[in-house]
Every structure is written in C-alpha cells, then in structure tokens.
Scaffold this motif. Structure first.
Motif, PDB file in Angstrom:
ATOM      1  N   LYS A  42       8.453   0.350   1.963  1.00  0.00           N
ATOM      2  CA  LYS A  42       8.927   1.320   0.983  1.00  0.00           C
ATOM      3  C   LYS A  42      10.363   1.713   1.331  1.00  0.00           C
ATOM      4  O   LYS A  42      10.690   1.899   2.500  1.00  0.00           O
ATOM      5  CB  LYS A  42       8.078   2.602   1.036  1.00  0.00           C
ATOM      6  N   THR A  43      11.204   1.848   0.307  1.00  0.00           N
ATOM      7  CA  THR A  43      12.558   2.331   0.570  1.00  0.00           C
ATOM      8  C   THR A  43      12.708   3.775   0.122  1.00  0.00           C
ATOM      9  O   THR A  43      13.665   4.429   0.484  1.00  0.00           O
ATOM     10  CB  THR A  43      13.616   1.462  -0.153  1.00  0.00           C
ATOM     11  N   SER A  44      11.760   4.269  -0.690  1.00  0.00           N
ATOM     12  CA  SER A  44      11.777   5.680  -1.066  1.00  0.00           C
ATOM     13  C   SER A  44      10.403   6.108  -1.539  1.00  0.00           C
ATOM     14  O   SER A  44       9.575   5.341  -1.905  1.00  0.00           O
ATOM     15  CB  SER A  44      12.797   5.953  -2.153  1.00  0.00           C
TER      16      SER A  44
ATOM     17  N   LYS B 183       3.544   8.791  -8.975  1.00  0.00           N
ATOM     18  CA  LYS B 183       4.627   8.374  -8.083  1.00  0.00           C
ATOM     19  C   LYS B 183       5.311   7.112  -8.576  1.00  0.00           C
ATOM     20  O   LYS B 183       4.683   6.223  -9.141  1.00  0.00           O
ATOM     21  CB  LYS B 183       4.074   8.056  -6.692  1.00  0.00           C
ATOM     22  N   LEU B 184       6.608   7.057  -8.333  1.00  0.00           N
ATOM     23  CA  LEU B 184       7.380   5.826  -8.442  1.00  0.00           C
ATOM     24  C   LEU B 184       7.759   5.457  -7.020  1.00  0.00           C
ATOM     25  O   LEU B 184       8.288   6.288  -6.277  1.00  0.00           O
ATOM     26  CB  LEU B 184       8.657   6.034  -9.254  1.00  0.00           C
ATOM     27  N   ILE B 185       7.480   4.250  -6.625  1.00  0.00           N
ATOM     28  CA  ILE B 185       7.844   3.805  -5.277  1.00  0.00           C
ATOM     29  C   ILE B 185       8.770   2.604  -5.412  1.00  0.00           C
ATOM     30  O   ILE B 185       8.487   1.670  -6.164  1.00  0.00           O
ATOM     31  CB  ILE B 185       6.603   3.437  -4.441  1.00  0.00           C
TER      32      ILE B 185
ATOM     33  N   VAL C 136      11.731  -3.808  -5.802  1.00  0.00           N
ATOM     34  CA  VAL C 136      10.756  -3.695  -6.874  1.00  0.00           C
ATOM     35  C   VAL C 136      10.393  -2.226  -6.981  1.00  0.00           C
ATOM     36  O   VAL C 136      10.294  -1.530  -5.963  1.00  0.00           O
ATOM     37  CB  VAL C 136       9.483  -4.504  -6.536  1.00  0.00           C
ATOM     38  N   VAL C 137      10.187  -1.729  -8.202  1.00  0.00           N
ATOM     39  CA  VAL C 137       9.727  -0.358  -8.373  1.00  0.00           C
ATOM     40  C   VAL C 137       8.336  -0.421  -8.990  1.00  0.00           C
ATOM     41  O   VAL C 137       8.061  -1.245  -9.863  1.00  0.00           O
ATOM     42  CB  VAL C 137      10.693   0.492  -9.235  1.00  0.00           C
TER      43      VAL C 137
ATOM     44  N   LYS D 219       0.837  -1.195   0.000  1.00  0.00           N
ATOM     45  CA  LYS D 219       0.000   0.000   0.000  1.00  0.00           C
ATOM     46  C   LYS D 219       0.868   1.240   0.000  1.00  0.00           C
ATOM     47  O   LYS D 219       1.831   1.332   0.748  1.00  0.00           O
ATOM     48  CB  LYS D 219      -0.913   0.010   1.229  1.00  0.00           C
ATOM     49  N   GLY D 220       0.497   2.199  -0.872  1.00  0.00           N
ATOM     50  CA  GLY D 220       1.271   3.420  -0.925  1.00  0.00           C
ATOM     51  C   GLY D 220       0.881   4.325  -2.081  1.00  0.00           C
ATOM     52  O   GLY D 220       1.147   5.514  -2.055  1.00  0.00           O
TER      53      GLY D 220
END
Length: 100
Positions: A98-100, A87-89, A79-80, A61-62
C-alpha cells in the motif's frame, strides 16, 4: 381497405426485410468485434485463450469490504482500489504494498 392477402404479403415482405437487416447487423458486429482477435497477430491465440491463461499471482489485503472497482494509474506502477468499506487504497503494483 387492404385485403387479408395484401396484409399477409406486407407482413411477409417486412419479415424478409427484417431478416436482411439482422444479417447486416451481425456482419457489422463481427467487423467491430476486434477483441476476439486480440493477440492473434503475435501468436498468443484468441482472447478466450488469453483469459484462460490468467492466474492470480498475489492477493492484495487491506480492505474490510468487497472490492467493487480497481483502476490502473497512468504510470502503470500504481493501482487504486475502492471497496464497500468506504476506503480507496493506492497500491504499488510492483511491490504489492500500500502507498496510502
């Protein structure tokens, strides 16, 4: 000028040639369709069987819009995802954070 019979014979010959070419094409497609045999060597079954065994383990989720693309990073840990919200997560696929 060609007679009606001659035209009919040419059409018949071209239809036979077309049938032969279609058969050859189907044979080539069959040879190239290796995905149908995915996993059979190690006893996993056909690709259809593998797809039926896939289940959702975790929902990431994001995003606020629909996700339209997802790609594994080269390290097989990240994974992106890209969505309609712009958004790119980047996700850690192991921890699902999430890492970014």
């Amino acid at each position: 000028n060609m007679s009606v019979e001659e035209i009919g014979e040419k059409v018949k010959a071209k239809k036979a040639e077309l049938k032969t070419l279609k058969a050859q094409l189907e044979g080539i497609k069959g040879e190239k369709a290796d995905i149908e045999h995915l996993g059979e060597a190690d006893g996993a079954g056909s690709a259809t069987d593998l797809v039926q065994k896939i289940t959702c383990k975790k929902i990431l989720k994001g995003h606020f819009g629909k996700v339209y693309a997802m790609h594994w990073a080269g390290d097989s840990e990240r994974v992106v995802s890209a969505s309609q919200d712009g958004k790119l997560i980047i996700w850690n696929a192991i921890t699902t954070m999430k890492t970014s």
